[in-house]
Design a protein around this motif. Structure first.
Motif, PDB file in Angstrom:
ATOM      1  N   VAL A  91       0.836  -1.206   0.000  1.00 49.06           N
ATOM      2  CA  VAL A  91       0.000   0.000   0.000  1.00 49.06           C
ATOM      3  C   VAL A  91       0.868   1.252   0.000  1.00 49.06           C
ATOM      4  O   VAL A  91       0.591   2.224  -0.714  1.00 49.06           O
ATOM      5  N   ALA A  92       1.951   1.248   0.763  1.00 47.33           N
ATOM      6  CA  ALA A  92       2.812   2.426   0.858  1.00 47.33           C
ATOM      7  C   ALA A  92       3.584   2.684  -0.431  1.00 47.33           C
ATOM      8  O   ALA A  92       3.857   3.837  -0.769  1.00 47.33           O
ATOM      9  N   THR A  93       3.927   1.636  -1.155  1.00 43.99           N
ATOM     10  CA  THR A  93       4.701   1.824  -2.385  1.00 43.99           C
ATOM     11  C   THR A  93       3.818   1.991  -3.619  1.00 43.99           C
ATOM     12  O   THR A  93       4.335   2.018  -4.735  1.00 43.99           O
ATOM     13  N   GLY A  94       2.526   2.147  -3.439  1.00 41.16           N
ATOM     14  CA  GLY A  94       1.625   2.310  -4.571  1.00 41.16           C
ATOM     15  C   GLY A  94       1.967   3.503  -5.432  1.00 41.16           C
ATOM     16  O   GLY A  94       1.913   3.445  -6.656  1.00 41.16           O
ATOM     17  N   GLU A  95       2.325   4.601  -4.812  1.00 46.13           N
ATOM     18  CA  GLU A  95       2.652   5.823  -5.550  1.00 46.13           C
ATOM     19  C   GLU A  95       4.093   5.841  -6.055  1.00 46.13           C
ATOM     20  O   GLU A  95       4.381   6.411  -7.097  1.00 46.13           O
ATOM     21  N   GLN A  96       4.992   5.256  -5.287  1.00 45.46           N
ATOM     22  CA  GLN A  96       6.417   5.294  -5.644  1.00 45.46           C
ATOM     23  C   GLN A  96       6.989   3.877  -5.631  1.00 45.46           C
ATOM     24  O   GLN A  96       7.512   3.403  -4.619  1.00 45.46           O
ATOM     25  N   PRO A  97       6.905   3.159  -6.737  1.00 44.13           N
ATOM     26  CA  PRO A  97       7.348   1.761  -6.742  1.00 44.13           C
ATOM     27  C   PRO A  97       8.854   1.567  -6.548  1.00 44.13           C
ATOM     28  O   PRO A  97       9.287   0.489  -6.169  1.00 44.13           O
ATOM     29  N   GLU A  98       9.661   2.599  -6.769  1.00 44.71           N
ATOM     30  CA  GLU A  98      11.110   2.445  -6.607  1.00 44.71           C
ATOM     31  C   GLU A  98      11.562   2.643  -5.160  1.00 44.71           C
ATOM     32  O   GLU A  98      12.729   2.462  -4.841  1.00 44.71           O
ATOM     33  N   SER A  99      10.649   3.003  -4.261  1.00 43.42           N
ATOM     34  CA  SER A  99      11.018   3.257  -2.866  1.00 43.42           C
ATOM     35  C   SER A  99      11.147   1.951  -2.091  1.00 43.42           C
ATOM     36  O   SER A  99      10.641   0.908  -2.481  1.00 43.42           O
ATOM     37  N   VAL A 100      11.854   2.031  -0.952  1.00 44.16           N
ATOM     38  CA  VAL A 100      12.093   0.879  -0.088  1.00 44.16           C
ATOM     39  C   VAL A 100      11.614   1.239   1.313  1.00 44.16           C
ATOM     40  O   VAL A 100      11.888   2.331   1.816  1.00 44.16           O
ATOM     41  N   PHE A 101      10.884   0.325   1.956  1.00 47.19           N
ATOM     42  CA  PHE A 101      10.364   0.559   3.305  1.00 47.19           C
ATOM     43  C   PHE A 101      10.813  -0.557   4.228  1.00 47.19           C
ATOM     44  O   PHE A 101      11.046  -1.679   3.805  1.00 47.19           O
ATOM     45  N   ARG A 102      10.888  -0.211   5.509  1.00 47.84           N
ATOM     46  CA  ARG A 102      11.234  -1.189   6.542  1.00 47.84           C
ATOM     47  C   ARG A 102      10.188  -1.100   7.644  1.00 47.84           C
ATOM     48  O   ARG A 102       9.995  -0.039   8.249  1.00 47.84           O
ATOM     49  N   VAL A 103       9.520  -2.185   7.927  1.00 45.23           N
ATOM     50  CA  VAL A 103       8.504  -2.225   8.985  1.00 45.23           C
ATOM     51  C   VAL A 103       9.223  -2.527  10.294  1.00 45.23           C
ATOM     52  O   VAL A 103       9.875  -3.559  10.433  1.00 45.23           O
ATOM     53  N   THR A 104       9.122  -1.604  11.257  1.00 46.05           N
ATOM     54  CA  THR A 104       9.840  -1.782  12.518  1.00 46.05           C
ATOM     55  C   THR A 104       8.964  -2.369  13.616  1.00 46.05           C
ATOM     56  O   THR A 104       9.466  -3.061  14.495  1.00 46.05           O
ATOM     57  N   SER A 105       7.661  -2.091  13.595  1.00 46.90           N
ATOM     58  CA  SER A 105       6.778  -2.708  14.584  1.00 46.90           C
ATOM     59  C   SER A 105       5.364  -2.768  14.030  1.00 46.90           C
ATOM     60  O   SER A 105       4.963  -1.932  13.221  1.00 46.90           O
ATOM     61  N   ILE A 106       4.634  -3.762  14.487  1.00 42.98           N
ATOM     62  CA  ILE A 106       3.240  -3.947  14.107  1.00 42.98           C
ATOM     63  C   ILE A 106       2.450  -4.071  15.396  1.00 42.98           C
ATOM     64  O   ILE A 106       2.825  -4.832  16.289  1.00 42.98           O
ATOM     65  N   LYS A 107       1.368  -3.309  15.483  1.00 41.44           N
ATOM     66  CA  LYS A 107       0.544  -3.332  16.685  1.00 41.44           C
ATOM     67  C   LYS A 107      -0.889  -3.644  16.298  1.00 41.44           C
ATOM     68  O   LYS A 107      -1.338  -3.318  15.211  1.00 41.44           O
ATOM     69  N   GLU A 108      -1.612  -4.285  17.217  1.00 39.27           N
ATOM     70  CA  GLU A 108      -3.026  -4.544  17.013  1.00 39.27           C
ATOM     71  C   GLU A 108      -3.786  -4.044  18.232  1.00 39.27           C
ATOM     72  O   GLU A 108      -3.241  -3.980  19.338  1.00 39.27           O
ATOM     73  N   GLU A 109      -5.021  -3.695  18.019  1.00 42.37           N
ATOM     74  CA  GLU A 109      -5.850  -3.191  19.105  1.00 42.37           C
ATOM     75  C   GLU A 109      -6.305  -4.370  19.960  1.00 42.37           C
ATOM     76  O   GLU A 109      -6.734  -5.400  19.439  1.00 42.37           O
ATOM     77  N   LYS A 110      -6.190  -4.219  21.269  1.00 43.34           N
ATOM     78  CA  LYS A 110      -6.603  -5.285  22.174  1.00 43.34           C
ATOM     79  C   LYS A 110      -8.113  -5.446  22.134  1.00 43.34           C
ATOM     80  O   LYS A 110      -8.860  -4.468  22.024  1.00 43.34           O
ATOM     81  N   LEU A 111      -8.564  -6.658  22.232  1.00 41.59           N
ATOM     82  CA  LEU A 111      -9.990  -6.940  22.283  1.00 41.59           C
ATOM     83  C   LEU A 111     -10.480  -6.856  23.722  1.00 41.59           C
ATOM     84  O   LEU A 111      -9.717  -6.983  24.658  1.00 41.59           O
ATOM     85  N   GLY A 112     -11.777  -6.664  23.867  1.00 41.34           N
ATOM     86  CA  GLY A 112     -12.355  -6.644  25.202  1.00 41.34           C
ATOM     87  C   GLY A 112     -12.478  -5.269  25.811  1.00 41.34           C
ATOM     88  O   GLY A 112     -12.881  -5.130  26.949  1.00 41.34           O
ATOM     89  N   GLY A 113     -12.127  -4.223  25.087  1.00 45.65           N
ATOM     90  CA  GLY A 113     -12.260  -2.863  25.595  1.00 45.65           C
ATOM     91  C   GLY A 113     -13.707  -2.423  25.575  1.00 45.65           C
ATOM     92  O   GLY A 113     -14.594  -3.082  25.027  1.00 45.65           O
ATOM     93  N   SER A 114     -13.984  -1.283  26.170  1.00 49.60           N
ATOM     94  CA  SER A 114     -15.357  -0.798  26.235  1.00 49.60           C
ATOM     95  C   SER A 114     -15.826  -0.244  24.907  1.00 49.60           C
ATOM     96  O   SER A 114     -17.005  -0.035  24.706  1.00 49.60           O
ATOM     97  N   ASN A 115     -14.904   0.009  23.960  1.00 49.58           N
ATOM     98  CA  ASN A 115     -15.281   0.559  22.670  1.00 49.58           C
ATOM     99  C   ASN A 115     -15.545  -0.507  21.622  1.00 49.58           C
ATOM    100  O   ASN A 115     -15.853  -0.194  20.483  1.00 49.58           O
ATOM    101  N   ASP A 116     -15.400  -1.786  21.982  1.00 54.98           N
ATOM    102  CA  ASP A 116     -15.590  -2.854  21.016  1.00 54.98           C
ATOM    103  C   ASP A 116     -17.073  -3.018  20.692  1.00 54.98           C
ATOM    104  O   ASP A 116     -17.942  -2.875  21.552  1.00 54.98           O
ATOM    105  N   VAL A 117     -17.346  -3.316  19.444  1.00 52.77           N
ATOM    106  CA  VAL A 117     -18.713  -3.558  19.020  1.00 52.77           C
ATOM    107  C   VAL A 117     -18.838  -5.015  18.686  1.00 52.77           C
ATOM    108  O   VAL A 117     -18.055  -5.583  17.937  1.00 52.77           O
ATOM    109  N   ALA A 118     -19.837  -5.658  19.253  1.00 54.34           N
ATOM    110  CA  ALA A 118     -20.009  -7.096  19.021  1.00 54.34           C
ATOM    111  C   ALA A 118     -20.840  -7.351  17.790  1.00 54.34           C
ATOM    112  O   ALA A 118     -21.616  -6.606  17.348  1.00 54.34           O
TER     113      ALA A 118
END
Length: 103
Positions: free
Chosen positions: A76-103
């Motif tokens: 997705v990030a290289t869609g505009e610039q295919p010659e660019s190089v990216f490095r993913v340093t961390s991936i986070k996910e939202e914890k389940l069970g919070g008060s904002n979760d919709v079932a």
């Protein structure tokens, strides 16, 4: 004076939960339980000299979820610039069970 502070003082709005506590890291590697064959192969490759001893402390496998997310994010990030190089340093996910979760 305490009465005026209570009535007209600054009111702090408590957050439901801190923003940092809503996210958890997805580890790039996971522990591999079936390590006997992998440690045997790695030791045999590394020990080209017969006088060497190796101890394998841990064998880890690439986390398939983290690998898929990093590939998608990079595409997705290289869609505009295919010659660019990216490095993913961390991936986070939202914890389940919070008060904002919709079932």
């Amino acid at each position: 004076m305490g009465l005026f502070k209570r009535l007209f003082g600054e009111k702090e709005i408590p957050l439901e939960e801190p923003v940092q506590d809503r996210w958890q890291n997805i580890p790039p590697y996971i522990e591999e339980r079936e390590y006997q064959l992998a440690s045997l192969v790695a030791s045999a490759i590394a020990a080209s000299d017969s006088n060497s001893d190796f101890v394998v402390k841990r064998v880890r496998k690439r986390n398939p979820e983290a690998q898929l997310v990093s590939i998608i994010a990079t595409i997705v990030a290289t869609g505009e610039q295919p010659e660019s190089v990216f490095r993913v340093t961390s991936i986070k996910e939202e914890k389940l069970g919070g008060s904002n979760d919709v079932a």
